[in-house]
Design a protein around this motif. Structure first.
Motif, short mmCIF file in Angstrom:
data_model
loop_
_atom_site.label_atom_id
_atom_site.label_comp_id
_atom_site.label_asym_id
_atom_site.label_seq_id
_atom_site.Cartn_x
_atom_site.Cartn_y
_atom_site.Cartn_z
N ILE A 64 0.93 -1.07 0.04
CA ILE A 64 0.08 -0.02 0.02
C ILE A 64 0.86 1.10 0.15
O ILE A 64 0.60 2.05 -0.63
N ASP A 65 1.99 1.16 0.93
CA ASP A 65 2.75 2.41 0.80
C ASP A 65 3.44 2.61 -0.64
O ASP A 65 3.62 3.81 -1.04
N GLN A 66 3.89 1.39 -1.28
CA GLN A 66 4.33 1.66 -2.44
C GLN A 66 3.23 2.38 -3.59
O GLN A 66 3.62 3.18 -4.32
N TYR A 67 2.31 1.84 -3.19
CA TYR A 67 1.20 2.32 -4.39
C TYR A 67 0.68 3.87 -4.21
O TYR A 67 0.67 4.41 -5.04
N GLU A 68 0.62 4.33 -2.79
CA GLU A 68 0.58 5.72 -2.57
C GLU A 68 1.78 6.50 -2.91
O GLU A 68 1.51 7.57 -3.54
N THR A 69 3.01 5.91 -2.81
CA THR A 69 4.26 6.70 -3.29
C THR A 69 4.29 6.84 -5.01
O THR A 69 4.53 8.05 -5.39
N LEU A 70 3.80 5.66 -5.53
CA LEU A 70 3.53 5.92 -7.24
C LEU A 70 2.53 6.74 -7.66
O LEU A 70 2.60 7.45 -8.58
N TYR A 71 1.37 6.72 -6.99
CA TYR A 71 0.16 7.34 -7.60
C TYR A 71 -0.02 8.73 -6.60
O TYR A 71 -1.37 9.50 -7.05
N GLN A 72 0.39 8.82 -5.54
CA GLN A 72 0.20 10.11 -4.64
C GLN A 72 -1.44 9.93 -4.14
O GLN A 72 -1.99 11.02 -4.01
N THR A 73 -1.97 8.68 -4.20
CA THR A 73 -3.36 8.50 -3.85
C THR A 73 -3.37 7.16 -3.41
O THR A 73 -2.58 6.42 -3.51
N LEU A 74 -4.46 6.79 -2.74
CA LEU A 74 -4.90 5.48 -1.92
C LEU A 74 -6.10 4.82 -2.78
O LEU A 74 -6.78 5.72 -3.39
N PRO A 75 -6.13 3.68 -2.95
CA PRO A 75 -7.27 3.22 -3.49
C PRO A 75 -8.65 3.36 -2.42
O PRO A 75 -8.39 3.49 -1.43
N GLU A 76 -9.90 3.32 -3.18
CA GLU A 76 -10.90 3.52 -2.36
C GLU A 76 -11.19 2.20 -1.62
O GLU A 76 -11.73 2.14 -0.28
N ALA A 77 -11.01 1.03 -2.33
CA ALA A 77 -11.34 -0.36 -1.59
C ALA A 77 -10.17 -1.24 -2.01
O ALA A 77 -9.69 -0.93 -3.18
N ILE A 78 -10.08 -2.36 -1.29
CA ILE A 78 -9.37 -3.52 -1.28
C ILE A 78 -9.92 -4.67 -1.32
O ILE A 78 -10.61 -4.89 -0.32
N VAL A 79 -9.91 -5.54 -2.62
CA VAL A 79 -10.26 -7.08 -2.24
C VAL A 79 -9.47 -7.88 -2.16
O VAL A 79 -8.41 -8.03 -3.07
N ALA A 80 -9.44 -8.73 -1.14
CA ALA A 80 -8.13 -9.66 -0.82
C ALA A 80 -8.82 -11.04 -0.36
O ALA A 80 -9.68 -10.99 0.43
N ASP A 81 -7.91 -12.05 -0.42
CA ASP A 81 -8.45 -13.30 0.39
C ASP A 81 -8.04 -13.22 1.70
O ASP A 81 -7.29 -12.54 2.45
N ALA A 82 -8.29 -14.48 2.60
CA ALA A 82 -8.06 -14.45 3.96
C ALA A 82 -6.66 -14.59 4.63
O ALA A 82 -6.26 -14.00 5.39
N GLY A 83 -5.53 -14.74 3.28
CA GLY A 83 -4.37 -14.54 3.55
C GLY A 83 -3.90 -13.13 4.16
O GLY A 83 -2.91 -12.90 4.73
N TYR A 84 -4.74 -12.00 3.78
CA TYR A 84 -4.62 -10.86 4.42
C TYR A 84 -5.35 -10.15 5.44
O TYR A 84 -4.96 -9.11 5.96
N GLY A 85 -6.29 -11.12 6.06
CA GLY A 85 -7.23 -10.71 7.06
C GLY A 85 -6.49 -10.61 8.41
O GLY A 85 -6.35 -11.76 9.03
#
Length: 182
Positions: free
Chosen positions: A45-66
């Motif tokens: 997420i930090d790299q995404y924010e650095t690349l685009y100077q914004t954050l996604p509104e939502a994230i969809v991921a499986d239970a491995g990230y919960g």
């Protein structure tokens, strides 16, 4: 890598590739030297924010990230998390078991739990657990007052003395919110 062909507890060296997509276009990727997905999300997420100077509104991921840590980070950043927790699918199929920690009613005002037999479980202390990533989890402990003659004792717990449970209230809240979103 998660493979352990020698059955000696040693994992193969490897990398964990994470990819963010939107409408089948790759927006971001990161490489990590960890076999678990949940530890990769904060840096991704930090790299995404650095690349685009914004954050996604939502994230969809499986239970491995919960995880408690990931739900908290996404909440702080204002990202809606559509992420299963590790028991989500099992709960959908079988329901929440009557005697599991998640099924115990919590009285927030007076800080006690209630067992399925209606017995009050008193708060006996708080502690901390530190995850492998350094995240500090706050854990509350509760103890039943008298399990000795309870007719459900064998189903509820098999330990000596009165049942003691540990509850991560923040994770409980995150799981409830995730369940509602999902």
């Amino acid at each position: 890598m998660k493979e352990d062909h020698m059955l000696n507890g040693q994992l193969k060296p490897g990398y964990n590739l994470q990819i963010s997509t939107q409408e089948q276009f790759i927006l971001n990727y990161t490489l990590h030297q960890t076999s678990t997905d949940y530890q990769t999300l904060p840096a991704h997420i930090d790299q995404y924010e650095t690349l685009y100077q914004t954050l996604p509104e939502a994230i969809v991921a499986d239970a491995g990230y919960g995880s408690d840590e990931n739900y908290g980070i996404l909440q702080q950043k204002g990202i809606e998390a559509y992420i299963k927790y590790n028991t989500f699918d099992k709960e959908q199929k079988e329901g929440i078991k009557s005697f599991s920690n998640d099924s115990l009613h919590y009285n927030e005002q007076e800080n006690y739990l209630v067992c399925p037999m209606g017995q009050r479980m008193a708060h006996i202390g708080d502690g901390q657990r530190i995850t492998s990533s350094g995240y500090v989890q706050l854990i509350s402990r509760y103890q039943a007052q008298n399990c000795h003659n309870c007719p459900m004792r064998g189903v509820c717990h098999s330990g000596q003395g009165n049942r003691i449970v540990e509850v991560n209230h923040l994770l409980r809240e995150h799981k409830q919110a995730a369940k509602q979103r999902l």
